[in-house]
Write an enzyme that holds these catalytic residues in place. Structure first.
Site, short mmCIF file in Angstrom:
data_model
loop_
_atom_site.label_atom_id
_atom_site.label_comp_id
_atom_site.label_asym_id
_atom_site.label_seq_id
_atom_site.Cartn_x
_atom_site.Cartn_y
_atom_site.Cartn_z
N ASP A 98 24.70 48.47 22.07
CA ASP A 98 24.08 47.61 23.07
C ASP A 98 24.93 46.34 23.21
O ASP A 98 26.13 46.44 23.42
CB ASP A 98 22.62 47.33 22.66
CG ASP A 98 21.79 46.68 23.74
OD1 ASP A 98 21.38 47.39 24.67
OD2 ASP A 98 21.56 45.46 23.66
N TYR A 200 21.63 37.42 27.99
CA TYR A 200 21.61 37.86 29.38
C TYR A 200 21.77 36.68 30.33
O TYR A 200 22.48 36.77 31.35
CB TYR A 200 20.30 38.59 29.69
CG TYR A 200 20.12 39.88 28.94
CD1 TYR A 200 20.59 41.09 29.46
CD2 TYR A 200 19.48 39.91 27.71
CE1 TYR A 200 20.43 42.28 28.77
CE2 TYR A 200 19.32 41.10 27.01
CZ TYR A 200 19.79 42.28 27.54
OH TYR A 200 19.63 43.45 26.85
N HIS A 255 18.17 55.51 24.00
CA HIS A 255 19.10 54.38 23.87
C HIS A 255 19.35 53.97 22.42
O HIS A 255 20.44 53.47 22.09
CB HIS A 255 18.54 53.20 24.66
CG HIS A 255 19.35 51.95 24.58
ND1 HIS A 255 20.58 51.83 25.20
CD2 HIS A 255 19.13 50.77 23.94
CE1 HIS A 255 21.07 50.62 24.96
NE2 HIS A 255 20.22 49.96 24.20
#
Length: 275
Positions: A98, A200, A255
């Site tokens: 990730d 982010y 994921h």
């Protein structure tokens, strides 16, 4: 070592395995921490490898600077270089999942002399990701990145009801209950979720520093059950690597590769390191 410092911040580290083993740095993603590697690291130790798994910026309680600019990619990459320096390592193998994978891609492009091999789990090269945003369904898969740009609202939504929304998100991805409980508790610590989301929010700063071509031997592992990352960017990633490159596809895994496919991950990493 159990911690190291950089610019007044203290990072927690899990340093385990044989002291003389080849060093492997394990970088977690969102909203994980170094415990994401708890099933992978012991298998690597059995193969004679030493692992260093830091709680990255925003996840270590003493490394949560304020402001989203503090979480741009250049800073998170420098954190890993500081880890190598603190451990007395001129270079190491790097494995990232990730966001940890994005840091790994940048390390392989910007500091190839410090990276012996790169293994990127789930996340494709950022250049391939950018292309896929306009040529495939990747933008729809990444809708949450836009939501995370908003101030305060994501934290309120995810932590409401004792973290019910975050819990549902992780459980839907197939994570075991013990992992879900651990990650949700960590994100409930003061400032933890804001710091994690700031990775982010720092994307506008990070975008000013293109990652570029990676010139170290690279293994990219993607899983067909990943709801966040599609096949288009994965298949386009090879063009951004000017070195040995291999793509490994895990069928019917979501994921969360380190937690759900730990044994296979350890096998792949060991073979890549030894190769």
């Amino acid at each position: 070592m159990d911690s190291y410092r950089r610019d007044g911040l203290t990072f927690d580290v899990r340093d385990a395995g044989p002291d003389d083993g080849e060093p492997v740095v394990l970088l977690h993603g969102f909203p994980q921490d170094s415990s994401a590697w708890d099933r992978v690291a012991p298998a690597l130790h059995q193969h004679g490898l030493r692992t260093l798994a830091p709680d990255q910026r925003g996840y270590s309680p003493m490394a949560r600077p304020r402001g989203r600019g503090a979480y741009r990619l250049r800073e998170t990459v420098e954190d890993v270089l500081a880890l190598l320096d603190a451990a007395g390592l001129p270079s190491a193998h790097v494995v990232g999942h990730d966001w940890g994978g994005i840091v790994g891609w940048a390390l392989g492009a910007w500091h190839p002399e410090r990276v012996r091999t790169l293994t990127a789990l789930s996340v494709p090269h950022p250049g391939a990701m950018a292309r896929a945003m306009v040529t495939s369904d990747q933008a729809l898969r990444s809708y949450y990145m836009g939501l995370f740009q908003l101030p305060l609202l994501p934290e309120r939504l995810l932590l409401a009801g004792n973290g019910a929304a975050m819990r549902r998100m992780l459980e839907h991805g197939g994570l075991p209950e013990a992992d879900v409980d651990r990650y949700v508790r960590r994100m409930q610590e003061p400032g933890a979720l804001t710091s994690a989301i700031n990775w982010y929010r720092a994307l506008p700063w990070s975008g000013r520093d293109p990652v570029g071509t990676v010139r170290v031997p690279t293994l990219h592992v993607w899983s067909t059950g990943d709801a966040f990352l599609g096949r288009a960017a994965t298949e386009d990633t090879a063009r951004f690597v000017d070195a040995f490159y291999r793509l490994e596809v895990l069928e019917d895994v979501t994921h969360w590769i380190p937690e759900l496919a730990a044994e296979r991950t350890a096998e792949l990493v060991t073979a890549h390191v030894r190769g």
